[in-house]
Write an enzyme that holds these catalytic residues in place. Structure first.
Site, PDB file in Angstrom:
ATOM      1  N   CYS A  77      23.758  32.342 -34.799  1.00  0.00           N
ATOM      2  CA  CYS A  77      25.045  32.480 -35.477  1.00  0.00           C
ATOM      3  C   CYS A  77      24.873  32.004 -36.925  1.00  0.00           C
ATOM      4  O   CYS A  77      24.349  30.922 -37.166  1.00  0.00           O
ATOM      5  CB  CYS A  77      26.070  31.627 -34.733  1.00  0.00           C
ATOM      6  SG  CYS A  77      27.475  31.092 -35.691  1.00  0.00           S
ATOM      7  N   GLU A  78      25.314  32.821 -37.867  1.00  0.00           N
ATOM      8  CA  GLU A  78      25.147  32.445 -39.274  1.00  0.00           C
ATOM      9  C   GLU A  78      26.098  31.334 -39.703  1.00  0.00           C
ATOM     10  O   GLU A  78      25.891  30.716 -40.732  1.00  0.00           O
ATOM     11  CB  GLU A  78      25.316  33.660 -40.187  1.00  0.00           C
ATOM     12  CG  GLU A  78      26.710  34.201 -40.287  1.00  0.00           C
ATOM     13  CD  GLU A  78      26.809  35.392 -41.216  1.00  0.00           C
ATOM     14  OE1 GLU A  78      27.870  35.550 -41.833  1.00  0.00           O
ATOM     15  OE2 GLU A  78      25.854  36.174 -41.326  1.00  0.00           O
TER      16      GLU A  78
END
Length: 185
Positions: A77-78
């Site tokens: 997940c960024e």
């Protein structure tokens, strides 16, 4: 200094900022291990998904749905750099060209090995197949568990997020429903 060494130096400092002692025996090699892990987990930036699909593109008059389902993936997940993982189902209707089935799975790997959000990854997979094969339609469904939701924040273990994106022939409800029935079976 190599890229791995540069990344490792930053992780060493992060350990120090977290209150750890990077010099202690158990952590001596941790910065380098994490640096190498991050390079593996983000190797998709150096890969071209369209070139992957085109490397095994063949002329074929087949014009019915091709489905590759249950393509397992792991991504980061960024927003929190925590893992999310699950499976992707891909269908396309050829328009004169097909590609090697493993290439569809490789495209999923390429986009999942980048800092990501599930919604964008789903879209990128569809767009990549469209650009390389110019099919009559593409549909992608991704199902994932997000550790950022399970380990922090709302801490909702077991929640599943589903995203979909489709184009062309899949804009017809009947075609979409056929795909969805086939991936449920």
């Amino acid at each position: 200094m190599t890229t791995t060494e540069e990344i490792a130096a930053h992780y060493k400092e992060i350990l120090r900022l977290l209150g750890e002692k990077p010099e202690r025996e158990g952590l001596l090699k941790t910065p380098e291990r994490v640096a190498k892990a991050m390079q593996t987990l983000t190797r998709g930036y150096a890969m071209n998904p369209e070139a992957t699909l085109l490397s095994a593109r063949f002329s074929e008059p087949y014009d019915q749905m091709v489905i590759v389902r249950d393509i397992h993936f792991f991504s980061l997940c960024e927003h929190h750099m925590l893992p999310f993982y699950g499976k992707v189902h891909v269908a396309y209707i050829p328009n004169g060209y097909i590609t090697g089935l493993s290439k569809i799975a490789r495209v999923v790997d390429i986009f999942s090995h980048r800092l990501q959000v599930q919604e964008r990854m789903t879209l990128q997979i569809r767009e990549s197949i469209e650009r390389a094969l110019n099919p009559l339609g593409v549909m992608v469904v991704a199902e994932a568990r997000h550790m950022c939701m399970q380990m922090r924040g709302v801490e909702k273990e077991g929640s599943l997020t589903t995203t979909s994106d489709f184009s062309g022939a899949f804009k017809q409800a009947k075609t979409r429903e056929e795909f969805l029935q086939l991936i449920r079976s």
